[in-house]
Design a protein around this motif. Structure first.
Motif, PDB file in Angstrom:
ATOM      1  N   LEU A  78       0.698  -1.295   0.206  1.00 36.44           N
ATOM      2  CA  LEU A  78      -0.091  -0.180  -0.192  1.00 36.44           C
ATOM      3  C   LEU A  78       0.850   1.149   0.030  1.00 36.44           C
ATOM      4  CD1 LEU A  78      -3.165   0.890   0.283  1.00 36.44           C
ATOM      5  CD2 LEU A  78      -2.807   0.950   2.843  1.00 36.44           C
ATOM      6  N   THR A  82       3.596   4.667  -7.592  1.00 37.84           N
ATOM      7  CA  THR A  82       2.666   4.132  -8.498  1.00 37.84           C
ATOM      8  C   THR A  82       2.815   3.778  -9.603  1.00 37.84           C
ATOM      9  OG1 THR A  82       2.077   6.488  -9.133  1.00 37.84           O
ATOM     10  CG2 THR A  82       0.793   5.659  -7.289  1.00 37.84           C
ATOM     11  N   LEU A  99      -1.603  -1.679  -3.916  1.00 29.87           N
ATOM     12  CA  LEU A  99      -2.572  -0.861  -4.083  1.00 29.87           C
ATOM     13  C   LEU A  99      -2.036   0.441  -4.062  1.00 29.87           C
ATOM     14  CD1 LEU A  99      -5.602  -0.428  -4.523  1.00 29.87           C
ATOM     15  CD2 LEU A  99      -5.854  -0.768  -1.769  1.00 29.87           C
ATOM     16  N   LYS A 101      -1.620   4.671  -3.095  1.00 30.31           N
ATOM     17  CA  LYS A 101      -2.346   5.639  -2.503  1.00 30.31           C
ATOM     18  C   LYS A 101      -2.428   6.594  -3.545  1.00 30.31           C
ATOM     19  CE  LYS A 101       0.336   4.591   1.607  1.00 30.31           C
ATOM     20  NZ  LYS A 101       1.524   4.862   2.648  1.00 30.31           N
ATOM     21  N   PHE A 103      -6.077   5.262  -2.067  1.00 34.29           N
ATOM     22  CA  PHE A 103      -6.779   4.349  -2.212  1.00 34.29           C
ATOM     23  C   PHE A 103      -8.432   4.327  -1.767  1.00 34.29           C
ATOM     24  CE2 PHE A 103      -4.647   3.828   1.641  1.00 34.29           C
ATOM     25  CZ  PHE A 103      -5.487   3.468   2.657  1.00 34.29           C
ATOM     26  N   ASP A 104      -9.251   3.700  -2.272  1.00 34.30           N
ATOM     27  CA  ASP A 104     -10.640   3.527  -1.726  1.00 34.30           C
ATOM     28  C   ASP A 104     -10.565   2.482  -0.542  1.00 34.30           C
ATOM     29  OD1 ASP A 104     -13.519   4.144  -2.358  1.00 34.30           O
ATOM     30  OD2 ASP A 104     -13.553   1.941  -2.184  1.00 34.30           O
ATOM     31  N   GLU A 107     -12.265  -0.848  -1.531  1.00 33.04           N
ATOM     32  CA  GLU A 107     -11.309  -1.671  -2.354  1.00 33.04           C
ATOM     33  C   GLU A 107     -10.209  -2.369  -1.538  1.00 33.04           C
ATOM     34  OE1 GLU A 107      -8.471  -1.409  -6.357  1.00 33.04           O
ATOM     35  OE2 GLU A 107      -9.113   0.244  -5.511  1.00 33.04           O
ATOM     36  N   LEU A 108      -9.806  -1.463  -0.568  1.00 37.56           N
ATOM     37  CA  LEU A 108      -8.746  -2.189   0.345  1.00 37.56           C
ATOM     38  C   LEU A 108      -9.215  -3.302   1.061  1.00 37.56           C
ATOM     39  CD1 LEU A 108      -5.959  -2.098   1.616  1.00 37.56           C
ATOM     40  CD2 LEU A 108      -7.268  -0.617   3.609  1.00 37.56           C
ATOM     41  N   ARG A 111      -9.821  -6.433  -0.949  1.00 37.87           N
ATOM     42  CA  ARG A 111      -8.475  -7.096  -1.596  1.00 37.87           C
ATOM     43  C   ARG A 111      -8.111  -7.849  -0.380  1.00 37.87           C
ATOM     44  NH1 ARG A 111      -5.112  -4.666  -6.059  1.00 37.87           N
ATOM     45  NH2 ARG A 111      -6.551  -3.202  -7.226  1.00 37.87           N
TER      46      ARG A 111
END
Length: 159
Positions: A78, A82, A99, A101, A103-104, A107-108, A111
């Motif tokens: 996390l 990117t 994932l 940052k 991030f939603d 979604e986290l 996952r």
């Protein structure tokens, strides 16, 4: 109850993740740097959420050390890194997911649930030939002389 280790040098992010994950019923422990994370990892950790950019030992080095020790605990990077090359490097080192940052939160959580589900359902086959074993769970080659974490391409060639 699943135990999750959050490793991030940003206290605010650790606090937010801690509250979010505990509200979902997970047991959460925190580390603020790579050295602390390595000292906390044990067989009871079910998932590691790991930042890459930290002072001292960065997340990539933490993951590399974990895999070298034969620790196959799932790792979710996390991170604010990117770039595609960063994602490829992280996944090739043995991360299970990546994932970026910002991030939603939904979604986290999805996952995290998926990774924990796979961990419970998946028992990897270990290939062996004489005293040599190839572990697909962490792309590791073990011999009587020691073990070596392999890149994706090295693993595929040996497999």
């Amino acid at each position: 109850m699943n135990k999750i280790l959050i490793v991030d040098d940003n206290e605010e992010i650790r606090n937010i993740l801690h509250i979010l994950l505990e509200s979902e019923g997970y047991t959460v422990i925190e580390a603020m740097n790579g050295e602390e994370a390595l000292s906390l990892v044990d067989n009871e950790i079910d998932l590691i959420i790991l930042d890459i950019m930290m002072p001292g030992l960065d997340g990539m080095e933490v993951l590399k050390k974990l895999r070298e020790k034969g620790i196959s605990t799932p790792v979710l990077f996390l991170t604010a890194k990117t770039e595609v090359d960063d994602r490829i490097k992280g996944l090739d080192l043995g991360a299970d997911d990546y994932l970026p940052k910002p991030f939603d939160m939904g979604e986290l959580l999805a996952r995290v649930r998926a990774m924990l589900r796979r961990r419970e359902e998946f028992t990897p086959d270990i290939f062996s030939f004489g005293s040599v074993t190839l572990d697909p769970a962490n792309s590791e080659l073990k011999t009587e002389y020691g073990s070596e974490s392999l890149s994706r391409i090295e693993y595929q060639l040996i497999e």
